[in-house]
Design a protein around this motif. Structure first.
Motif, PDB file in Angstrom:
ATOM      1  N   CYS A   1     -26.622   5.977  53.707  1.00  0.00           N
ATOM      2  CA  CYS A   1     -25.184   6.231  53.525  1.00  0.00           C
ATOM      3  C   CYS A   1     -24.467   6.244  54.879  1.00  0.00           C
ATOM      4  CB  CYS A   1     -24.951   7.575  52.844  1.00  0.00           C
ATOM      5  SG  CYS A   1     -25.894   7.827  51.330  1.00  0.00           S
TER       6      CYS A   1
ATOM      7  N   PRO B   1     -14.085   5.013  53.212  1.00  0.00           N
ATOM      8  CA  PRO B   1     -13.197   6.182  53.281  1.00  0.00           C
ATOM      9  C   PRO B   1     -13.915   7.380  53.907  1.00  0.00           C
ATOM     10  CG  PRO B   1     -13.886   5.728  51.002  1.00  0.00           C
ATOM     11  CD  PRO B   1     -14.643   4.785  51.874  1.00  0.00           C
TER      12      PRO B   1
ATOM     13  N   LEU C   1     -15.355  11.087  54.187  1.00  0.00           N
ATOM     14  CA  LEU C   1     -15.898  11.966  53.140  1.00  0.00           C
ATOM     15  C   LEU C   1     -15.604  13.445  53.398  1.00  0.00           C
ATOM     16  CD1 LEU C   1     -19.441  10.342  52.535  1.00  0.00           C
ATOM     17  CD2 LEU C   1     -17.303   9.918  51.292  1.00  0.00           C
TER      18      LEU C   1
ATOM     19  N   HIS D   1     -10.922   3.510  45.333  1.00  0.00           N
ATOM     20  CA  HIS D   1      -9.568   3.026  45.626  1.00  0.00           C
ATOM     21  C   HIS D   1      -8.621   3.120  44.437  1.00  0.00           C
ATOM     22  CE1 HIS D   1     -11.555  -0.633  44.033  1.00  0.00           C
ATOM     23  NE2 HIS D   1     -10.363  -0.875  43.529  1.00  0.00           N
TER      24      HIS D   1
ATOM     25  N   ALA E   1     -18.998   7.554  41.955  1.00  0.00           N
ATOM     26  CA  ALA E   1     -18.571   6.763  43.124  1.00  0.00           C
ATOM     27  C   ALA E   1     -19.774   6.044  43.732  1.00  0.00           C
ATOM     28  CB  ALA E   1     -17.890   7.653  44.155  1.00  0.00           C
TER      29      ALA E   1
ATOM     30  N   VAL F   1     -22.837  15.963  50.053  1.00  0.00           N
ATOM     31  CA  VAL F   1     -21.546  15.267  50.187  1.00  0.00           C
ATOM     32  C   VAL F   1     -20.402  16.236  49.868  1.00  0.00           C
ATOM     33  CG1 VAL F   1     -20.108  13.402  49.244  1.00  0.00           C
ATOM     34  CG2 VAL F   1     -22.520  12.972  49.725  1.00  0.00           C
TER      35      VAL F   1
END
Ligand code: HEC
Ligand code: HEC
Length: 508
Positions: free
Chosen positions: A389, A446, A448, A465, A475, A505
Motif C-alpha cells: 500500500c 488520495p 489517508l 473519487h 475502497a 488505516v
C-alpha cells in the motif's frame, strides 16, 4: 515507484517484491519457488519501526480530536496573529452567497449557475461531501465534470461540451428554479431567466466479490443520469466524471511538500518493474500562464490552493474572481450571460483580498492527531507495508522550508500517506474522461490521514473519487491496474488480518 527524497523513511521495494514472491510460492508451492525466496527479504523485514511523529500526522500543527470534531480547526501552530484572518476566511467559506444585486454587495454574485451556495456546503465541516444513494435524489454536494472526445485544450485540460461546458451546474439563481413547485412552472421557451443546466441523478450498479474464506462484499458503482436539460441536447459522446467532495484538512501541508520529493517517487516507465509507475500530473497554472505539476483534486488537476479555491468559486459557486474572471456560462448560454452580476469596483464578484482570506483558511486547517494504536492496528501496520500500500500511499515527508505567513507550514514531519501522483487504477475505477495529463483511468493517490474520522466529522464516510465505496474495505477492493497486486495481497489475507489492516488505516 523509484527512490525517495525528503521522506522520513524509505519504503523499501523489497517489501513489495517479497510479498509478490510469497503469493507465487503460495500458489505454486514448489521447491523451486522456495529457492527464489531465500534471495529476498522476509515480508516483515522492511516494515519500518514506528516513530513517535506518526501520532502527529499534521506535524506540530496537529489538532486534538474533540467529540464535536471537524476538519475546519486552525492548526495548533498557526501564529496567534493570523487566527483572526483564519476565522474571517472560514466565514467566507461557510456563509451562503446570494444572488446579485443586493444592497450589501459583499456577499452577492452567486451563480447565475452554481452547484452550492458555500464551500462548506459540499466540504461539510471541512470533511467529505455526500453523494445521493437513492436514484430519485438529485446531486447538490458533488460535481459532475463533462467533456467531449477530441484534442484537449491545454488551458482547460479537456475539450468542453459545447452547450454545457466542463462542469454541470444543477442550480440557478432564477426565481423559477428557487421557487420550484411553489409557483406555476414557466414555459422554458419564453422564460427570460437562465435555468439550471440539468438535474443530476445516480443509478447504482452492484457486484459481489467473494474472498477465499467464503466471505463476500457487495460493491456498487454510480452511473450519472441527467434530467431536465436546460440548454438543449447534450453531445451524444459526452464523457462524465463524477467527483465527490474530498476532506480539505491538511492541504496547506500537502502544498508545502517540495515538488522534487514527489518527482523523486515518480517512475513513469516503471523501470524498476514493480507494476507501479506513478506520474506527476501536468496542469495549467492560470496565474503564471505555464504548464506546471498538478497536486490537488482527484486527478491532480489543480496546481495549488489559490487556483483550486478560485476555480471552486467560479465553477461551484458562480463567483468570479481575479484568477477566473468569467461567469460559468458557455458562449451558447445567452440567458446565463445576460443575468446581472455582483461585480465590485475592481470588476470581480470576489476581490483579491477575499480570495486571499479564503485560501488562508483552507491552507491552515489542522490535521487531527492519530488514534491510539492497539495490538490489532499495529499488526495491520505491518500488513499495510507488506501488501504494498505504501508504494503509492507514501507515508511521510518533511515539508520544505517556508517563510513569512507560511513559516509554520515548513519543516514539518507529516504523515499524509499519499505520493500525490497519478496511477492507472484499471477499468473498474475508470471514468474514461481525460483531465490534463491524467487519462480516463488515472487517479491521484488520495491522502489517508484521518480517514477513520470521516463519519464522526459529518456522517459521510463514503470513499473514492465518486463516493462509491462505503468502507475502507470496499475502497481497497476497487483497486485495479497498478493497485492490483496490493488488492490481491489484501484479498488473500485471512479475515483477522484484513480487519487488522483496516484498523490501521482507520487509525491514521
Ligand atoms: C459542489 C460541491 C463543492 C463546492 C461548493 C466546493 N467544492 Fe471543493 N471540491 C469539490 C470536489 C468535487 C472536489 C474534487 C474536484 C476534482 O477532483 O476535480 C473539490 C476539491 C477541493 C479541494 C482539493 C482537495 C484535495 O485534496 O485535492 C479544495 C482545497 C477545495 N475543494 C476547496 C474548496 C473551496 C475553498 C470552496 C469554496 C470556494 C469549495 N471547495 C467549494 C466539491 C466542492
Ligand atoms: C498503485 C497505487 C496504489 C496502491 C498500491 C494502493 N492505493 Fe489506495 N488508492 C490509490 C488511488 C489512485 C486511489 C484513488 C482511486 C479513486 O478514487 O478512484 C486510492 C484510494 C484509496 C482509498 C480511498 C481514499 C479516499 O479518500 O477515498 C483507500 C482507503 C486506500 N486507497 C487504501 C489502500 C490500501 C489499504 C492499500 C493497500 C492494500 C492501497 N490503497 C494500495 C492508489 C493506490
Amino acid at each position: 515507484m523509484a527512490g525517495l527524497a525528503s521522506a522520513v523513511f524509505p519504503v523499501v521495494k523489497m517489501t513489495i517484491r517479497s510479498q509478490i514472491f510469497h503469493h507465487f510460492i503460495a500458489a505454486a508451492g514448489t521447491a523451486l519457488a522456495l529457492c527464489v525466496c531465500t534471495t529476498v527479504a522476509e515480508p516483515g523485514n522492511a516494515v519500518p519501526a514506528r516513530l513517535t511523529s506518526e501520532a502527529f500526522p499534521g506535524g506540530e500543527g496537529s489538532v486534538k480530536f474533540t467529540p464535536f470534531a471537524s476538519f475546519e480547526l486552525p492548526a495548533t501552530n498557526l501564529p496567534e496573529s493570523q487566527r483572526p484572518l483564519f476565522h474571517a476566511g472560514k466565514a467566507l467559506a461557510n456563509q451562503p452567497w446570494i444572488k446579485a444585486p443586493t444592497a450589501t454587495d459583499a456577499r452577492d454574485g452567486l451563480g447565475p449557475l452554481y452547484n452550492a451556495r458555500t464551500c462548506l456546503g459540499c466540504h461539510i465541516n471541512g470533511g467529505r461531501g455526500p453523494v445521493p444513494h437513492k436514484g430519485d435524489e438529485a446531486i447538490f454536494t458533488a460535481i459532475l465534470r463533462l467533456s467531449v472526445p477530441g484534442e484537449k485544450d491545454t488551458v482547460r485540460g479537456s475539450k468542453p461540451e459545447p452547450n454545457y461546458g466542463d462542469q454541470l451546474q444543477g442550480q440557478a439563481v432564477a426565481l423559477s428554479h428557487q421557487l420550484r413547485g411553489k409557483i406555476p412552472a414557466k414555459n422554458p421557451a419564453t422564460n427570460p431567466e437562465a435555468p439550471p443546466e440539468a438535474r443530476i441523478y445516480l443509478d447504482w450498479l452492484e457486484k459481489t466479490v467473494v474472498y477465499n474464506d467464503g466471505e463476500s462484499v457487495t460493491l456498487r458503482s454510480p452511473r450519472p443520469r441527467l434530467e431536465e436539460l436546460g440548454y438543449g441536447p447534450i453531445d451524444t459522446n459526452v464523457l462524465f466524471s463524477l467527483r465527490a467532495a474530498p476532506a480539505i484538512h491538511g492541504v496547506g501541508l500537502l502544498e508545502s511538500i517540495d515538488q522534487a520529493a514527489i518527482n523523486a517517487l515518480a517512475d513513469p516507465e516503471d523501470r524498476d518493474n514493480d507494476g507501479i509507475s506513478g506520474r506527476v500530473s501536468q496542469v495549467w497554472d492560470f496565474e503564471r500562464g505555464v504548464t506546471v505539476a498538478g497536486r490537488f483534486g482527484w486527478k491532480a488537476n489543480r496546481a495549488n490552493l489559490r487556483i483550486t479555491t478560485a476555480g471552486a468559486f467560479q465553477g461551484d459557486l458562480g463567483i468570479t474572481n481575479p484568477i477566473f474572471p468569467g461567469q460559468p456560462c458557455t458562449a451558447l448560454q445567452r440567458r446565463c450571460q445576460r443575468t446581472p452580476n455582483g461585480n465590485d469596483a475592481d470588476g470581480f464578484e470576489l476581490p483579491e483580498h477575499l480570495l486571499t482570506l479564503t485560501v488562508g483558511f483552507v491552507r491552515n486547517i489542522g490535521v487531527p492527531v492519530s488514534r491510539k494504536q492497539t495490538a490489532q492496528s499495529d499488526l495491520g501496520r505491518t500488513y499495510f507495508f507488506n501488501a504494498g500500500c505504501a508504494a503509492c500511499h507514501q507515508p511521510s515527508y518533511v515539508t520544505a522550508p517556508r517563510s513569512g505567513d507560511l513559516a509554520h507550514l515548513g519543516g514539518q514531519t507529516i504523515w499524509p500517506y499519499t505520493d500525490l501522483m497519478l496511477h492507472d487504477m484499471g477499468p473498474g475505477l475508470a471514468d474514461s474522461r481525460p483531465d490534463y495529463a491524467a487519462s480516463g483511468s488515472e487517479w491521484r493517490t488520495p491522502p489517508l490521514w484521518s480517514i477513520g474520522l470521516s463519519a464522526k466529522v459529518n456522517g459521510v464516510a463514503t470513499l473514492l473519487h465518486d463516493g462509491r465505496a462505503r468502507s475502507v474495505e470496499e475502497a481497497i477492493l476497487w483497486h485495479g491496474g497498478e493497485g492490483t497486486a496490493a488488492r490481491q495481497a489484501f484479498a488473500s489475507m485471512g479475515k483477522y488480518n484484513r480487519e487488522a489492516l483496516i484498523a490501521f488505516v482507520e487509525s491514521l
